[in-house]
Design a protein around this motif. Structure first.
Motif, PDB file in Angstrom:
ATOM      1  N   SER B 225       0.837  -1.193   0.000  1.00 33.89           N
ATOM      2  CA  SER B 225       0.000   0.000   0.000  1.00 33.89           C
ATOM      3  C   SER B 225       0.870   1.240   0.000  1.00 33.89           C
ATOM      4  N   ALA B 226       0.201   2.336  -0.341  1.00 30.44           N
ATOM      5  CA  ALA B 226       0.896   3.626  -0.311  1.00 30.44           C
ATOM      6  C   ALA B 226       0.583   4.314   1.010  1.00 30.44           C
ATOM      7  N   PHE B 227       1.614   4.840   1.632  1.00 32.80           N
ATOM      8  CA  PHE B 227       1.450   5.627   2.854  1.00 32.80           C
ATOM      9  C   PHE B 227       1.668   7.088   2.501  1.00 32.80           C
ATOM     10  N   THR B 241       0.441   8.307   7.225  1.00 29.77           N
ATOM     11  CA  THR B 241      -0.994   8.103   7.359  1.00 29.77           C
ATOM     12  C   THR B 241      -1.535   7.371   6.138  1.00 29.77           C
ATOM     13  N   ASP B 242      -2.846   7.308   6.026  1.00 33.27           N
ATOM     14  CA  ASP B 242      -3.596   6.678   4.935  1.00 33.27           C
ATOM     15  C   ASP B 242      -3.776   5.168   5.143  1.00 33.27           C
ATOM     16  N   GLN B 243      -2.935   4.559   5.957  1.00 36.77           N
ATOM     17  CA  GLN B 243      -3.092   3.121   6.245  1.00 36.77           C
ATOM     18  C   GLN B 243      -2.879   2.949   7.744  1.00 36.77           C
ATOM     19  N   ARG B 244      -3.774   2.241   8.396  1.00 39.06           N
ATOM     20  CA  ARG B 244      -3.536   1.888   9.793  1.00 39.06           C
ATOM     21  C   ARG B 244      -3.232   0.399   9.857  1.00 39.06           C
ATOM     22  N   LEU B 245      -2.124   0.072  10.443  1.00 39.67           N
ATOM     23  CA  LEU B 245      -1.748  -1.335  10.547  1.00 39.67           C
ATOM     24  C   LEU B 245      -2.060  -1.839  11.952  1.00 39.67           C
ATOM     25  N   GLU B 246      -2.406  -3.118  12.024  1.00 42.46           N
ATOM     26  CA  GLU B 246      -2.671  -3.707  13.332  1.00 42.46           C
ATOM     27  C   GLU B 246      -1.733  -4.858  13.596  1.00 42.46           C
ATOM     28  N   LEU B 247      -1.363  -4.998  14.848  1.00 39.41           N
ATOM     29  CA  LEU B 247      -0.506  -6.114  15.235  1.00 39.41           C
ATOM     30  C   LEU B 247      -1.365  -7.229  15.806  1.00 39.41           C
ATOM     31  N   GLU B 248      -0.880  -8.446  15.661  1.00 35.84           N
ATOM     32  CA  GLU B 248      -1.614  -9.573  16.255  1.00 35.84           C
ATOM     33  C   GLU B 248      -1.387  -9.646  17.755  1.00 35.84           C
ATOM     34  N   ARG B 249      -0.279  -9.072  18.189  1.00 36.39           N
ATOM     35  CA  ARG B 249       0.006  -9.078  19.624  1.00 36.39           C
ATOM     36  C   ARG B 249       0.014  -7.653  20.136  1.00 36.39           C
ATOM     37  N   ASN B 270      -0.827   4.213  12.918  1.00 40.00           N
ATOM     38  CA  ASN B 270      -0.115   4.980  11.886  1.00 40.00           C
ATOM     39  C   ASN B 270       1.383   4.890  12.138  1.00 40.00           C
ATOM     40  N   PRO B 271       2.136   4.296  11.205  1.00 38.10           N
ATOM     41  CA  PRO B 271       3.571   4.109  11.436  1.00 38.10           C
ATOM     42  C   PRO B 271       4.318   5.442  11.557  1.00 38.10           C
ATOM     43  N   ILE B 272       5.391   5.415  12.306  1.00 37.31           N
ATOM     44  CA  ILE B 272       6.288   6.565  12.412  1.00 37.31           C
ATOM     45  C   ILE B 272       7.657   6.125  11.912  1.00 37.31           C
ATOM     46  N   LEU B 273       8.177   6.861  10.934  1.00 34.99           N
ATOM     47  CA  LEU B 273       9.529   6.597  10.435  1.00 34.99           C
ATOM     48  C   LEU B 273      10.487   7.520  11.171  1.00 34.99           C
ATOM     49  N   LEU B 306       3.220  10.475  -1.389  1.00 37.80           N
ATOM     50  CA  LEU B 306       3.010   9.054  -1.111  1.00 37.80           C
ATOM     51  C   LEU B 306       4.340   8.312  -1.151  1.00 37.80           C
ATOM     52  N   VAL B 307       4.389   7.264  -0.339  1.00 35.39           N
ATOM     53  CA  VAL B 307       5.599   6.456  -0.283  1.00 35.39           C
ATOM     54  C   VAL B 307       5.186   5.007  -0.061  1.00 35.39           C
ATOM     55  N   ARG B 308       5.941   4.089  -0.640  1.00 32.25           N
ATOM     56  CA  ARG B 308       5.696   2.671  -0.383  1.00 32.25           C
ATOM     57  C   ARG B 308       6.992   1.996   0.023  1.00 32.25           C
ATOM     58  N   PHE B 309       6.835   0.784   0.538  1.00 29.09           N
ATOM     59  CA  PHE B 309       7.994   0.073   1.066  1.00 29.09           C
ATOM     60  C   PHE B 309       8.230  -1.217   0.298  1.00 29.09           C
TER      61      PHE B 309
END
Lengths: 227, 341
Positions: B225-227, B241-249, B270-273, B306-309
C-alpha cells in the motif's frame, strides 16, 4: 544465560536478556555494555544500554552483519563479572508547589490520597537510575512506591518544562529538556540534569541511588545549582 | 575572516555535519544531515573534509549574502536558487557543482521544486563550536550548530579558511572567467543519487524485531500500500498516514534501542519513520527499518506525498550501502578530474 543477538536495521544490533528478571537483566546489561564498549573494534561505533537490552551501533560500510554478530557473541563470552558496586548517592531537591505540580491532584485522586501523602511517599523512597534516555539526560528511575503507580496521560503535553519530576506507570523520571511528554508532572527540580557545556554533560549515571528532597518555593527560586 | 549573512530564513535551516557518536547512552540523538549523501557531496565539491558542516534547508530556503568571493556547492533538493547582485539583477545558480560566488552578492533559495532538503557547503567550513563532538544542531535539546537553534534573519556565520584542494578549485574556476563579477562554475554537475519520485517514492526496508507480529495480510498491506507522509514530520520522525496497521500481539514493551530508519507502530496504527534526531531508545514495536542506503531518499520526501515500502534482506541492504559509497566516491573522483584536468 545467553542473550539473544538480533539485527536492528542494517547498522545496529540489539543484545537482549528479555527473559531474565529486571534486576538480573539490568546487571547483565551494565556488565556487557561496559565490556563491549571497551573492546570495540574498527567499525563498531558505540554501545548504549537500555533496560533489558543494549544496542551496538556499527558502520555497515565496514562490517557486515555476520562480522558484527560474530564479534558480539565472541566478546560476550568473556564478560567479566566486575560491576562497579560503588554506587553514588545523590539528593535531588524537588519543589512540589502547585504551580509546577500540574498532575499532583490527578495522582492523589487516582490513589485516594491527598497531595501531601503523594509528596511524602515520593520523597521517602530510594530510587535507582535504570537508564538514561528519551531525551538527553532523562533518567528512568526504579523504586517508585506501588501506591504511586499511575498510568501515563491519555494525551501527551506538547511541552513539558525542563526539570519537571514526573510519574509514568511504575517509573518516575525527570524531564531534562523542554520536550513533549505524557508522564504525570508532580514537581520540579532546579537542578540542571543535562548541560552540553559541562563535563560530563549528564549529571546522573545508570546505577546512581537517588533521593528526592522536598524544597519550598522560596528555596526553589533562590537555589543555585549545587548537588 | 570570511562571513556569510542571513537576510531571510527558510522553514527550518540548521547547521549539520555527520552527527554525533558516543553519547547515545545519555539519550543524545545522533543527529546530523538527514540526506548524508547530498551533504557529503556538497562538502567534497568545495574541498571540505568529510567532517565539515553544511547548512541544511527544509522546503523553503534562506537568502544569504556573501561578503567575499566564496567557493560554495549546492546539492540535494532543487530550491531554484537565484543569484542577486547589488542592484538586484538576478540569474539562476548552478547546482551540484563547485562555484565561486562574487563578493557582495546574495543567493536566494526559493521553495523546493523537487525534494525537501537542500545543502549548502562553503569552502573552509562553517565556524561554529564543536559541542559533544559535533557541529550538528540538536534542536530539541537546543545545543550545537548556531546557538542550538534554527538559523534566522540577521544571523552572521564565520567561515574558515578553504583547504588546499578548495584553494586550487577556486584558482581553476577563476581562470575560467575572472573579474566578470559573475558566478563562476564549470559546465558539468554530479548527482550520484536521484531525488525521489514526487508522486510515489519507494523506500527499501529490512525486517524489524516485531515484523512477525503483523499477520500475513497486514504484512502485505505494509508492502503493497501507499502511505502518505503527514505534515507532522520533522527531523525527529515522519508520521505516515492513509493506512492503519494492526498487530496480532499487544504488549507493553520496555524501551529498547532505535536507529534512524526505524519504522515504529504506535497503538493508533499509523507508522512513524524515525529520522536522525530521534531518541536513541523507544518503546513502540519496530515493524521494519528503512535501509541506510535509502535514508537520503527518505530525507527528500515531501509532506503530503506518497511512499511505499519494498522488503530486502539484511545482506542486500548492506551491499546497497557499500555500492552507494562506491558511487559517491566515483562521482567525486570524476568531479576532481574535471576541475583539475
Amino acid at each position: 544465560m545467553t542473550p539473544s543477538i538480533e539485527p536492528l536495521g542494517d547498522s545496529a544490533a540489539i543484545v537482549a536478556w528479555r527473559l531474565l528478571d529486571e534486576a538480573a537483566a539490568w546487571r547483565a546489561v551494565q556488565n556487557a555494555t561496559e565490556h563491549l564498549d571497551h573492546n570495540r573494534i574498527d567499525g563498531v561505533i558505540e554501545v548504549a544500554p537500555a533496560f533489558k537490552s543494549l544496542t551496538v551501533y556499527y558502520d555497515c560500510g565496514k562490517l557486515a552483519w555476520s562480522q558484527a554478530e560474530q564479534w558480539i557473541s565472541d566478546s560476550l563470552r568473556s564478560v567479566p563479572i566486575t560491576l562497579d558496586t560503588t554506587q553514588r548517592q545523590l539528593n535531588i531537591p524537588v519543589c512540589y508547589d502547585p504551580e509546577f505540580a500540574l498532575d499532583l491532584p490527578t495522582v492523589a485522586d487516582a490513589h485516594d490520597l491527598n497531595s501531601d501523602d503523594v509528596v511524602h511517599l515520593h520523597s521517602n523512597a530510594d530510587y535507582v537510575v535504570q537508564m538514561i534516555g528519551f531525551s538527553p539526560g532523562f533518567p528512568y528511575l526504579a523504586g517508585l512506591p506501588s501506591q504511586l503507580h499511575t498510568p501515563r496521560r491519555a494525551s501527551p503535553r506538547m511541552q513539558v518544562p525542563a526539570g519537571s519530576v514526573a510519574i509514568g506507570g511504575e517509573q518516575t523520571g525527570i524531564y531534562s529538556c523542554n520536550t513533549p511528554g505524557g508522564w504525570n508532572i508532580i514537581g520540579r527540580t532546579p537542578v540542571q540534569l543535562f548541560d552540553p557545556q559541562r563535563d560530563p554533560p549528564c549529571l546522573l549515571r545508570t546505577g546512581d541511588n537517588i533521593r528526592f528532597v522536598p524544597i519550598d518555593r522560596q528555596q526553589f527560586d533562590d537555589s543555585v545549582e549545587r548537588i | 575572516m570570511n562571513r556569510i549573512h542571513f537576510i531571510r530564513s527558510g522553514l527550518c535551516s540548521t547547521i549539520q555535519d555527520r552527527g554525533r557518536t558516543g553519547f547515545r547512552h545519555i539519550g543524545v540523538p545522533s543527529g546530523g544531515a538527514l540526506d548524508s549523501v547530498s551533504h557529503e557531496l556538497a562538502n567534497r565539491l568545495v574541498g571540505n573534509s568529510a567532517d565539515a558542516a553544511t547548512i541544511e534547508m527544509t522546503l523553503t530556503g534562506d537568502e544569504i549574502e556573501f561578503r567575499h568571493d566564496t567557493l560554495i556547492a549546492i546539492t540535494g533538493a532543487d530550491m531554484a536558487p537565484t543569484l542577486h547582485d547589488s542592484s538586484d539583477v538576478w540569474q539562476p545558480v548552478a547546482q551540484h557543482c563547485p562555484m565561486v560566488i562574487p563578493a557582495g552578492s546574495r543567493i536566494r533559495f526559493h521553495g523546493a521544486r523537487r525534494g525537501c532538503r537542500c545543502y549548502l557547503a562553503i569552502a573552509g567550513d562553517v565556524d561554529v563550536p564543536i559541542v559533544l563532538g559535533s557541529r550538528s544542531t540538536a534542536l530539541r535539546a537546543a545545543f550545537g550548530g548556531h546557538c542550538g537553534r534554527m538559523l534566522t534573519a540577521g544571523d552572521d556565520l564565520a567561515i574558515g579558511t578553504p583547504s588546499e584542494t578548495g584553494r586550487q578549485t577556486i584558482e581553476r574556476l577563476s581562470a575560467l572567467e575572472s573579474g566578470s563579477g559573475r558566478p563562476v562554475h564549470p559546465h558539468w554537475f554530479v548527482r550520484p543519487i536521484e531525488l525521489p519520485n514526487p508522486d510515489m517514492a519507494t523506500l527499501r526496508i529490512v525486517r524489524g524485531t516485531h515484523t512477525p507480529w503483523l499477520s500475513r495480510s497486514e504484512l502485505e498491506r505494509l508492502l503493497n500500500s501507499a502511505f502518505r507522509m503527514s505534515s507532522q514530520s520533522d527531523r525527529m520522525g515522519y508520521r505516515l498516514t492513509d493506512q492503519r496497521l494492526e498487530l496480532e500481539r499487544r504488549e507493553e514493551l520496555l524501551s529498547e534501542g532505535s536507529i534512524p530508519g526505524t519504522i515504529q507502530l504506535p497503538p493508533d496504527g499509523n507508522p512513524i519513520l524515525l529520522m536522525a534526531d530521534c531518541a536513541p531508545t523507544g518503546g513502540y514495536p519496530r515493524i521494519g527499518h528503512v535501509i541506510t542506503a535509502d535514508l537520503g531518499i527518505a530525507a527528500q520526501l515531501r509532506p503530503g506525498q506518497l511512499v511505499r515500502f519494498a522488503m530486502v534482506t539484511l545482506d542486500q541492504a548492506q551491499v546497497f550501502f557499500r555500492q552507494q559509497r562506491q558511487m559517491l566516491t566515483k562521482a567525486l573522483i570524476m568531479a576532481n578530474l574535471m576541475i583539475h584536468r
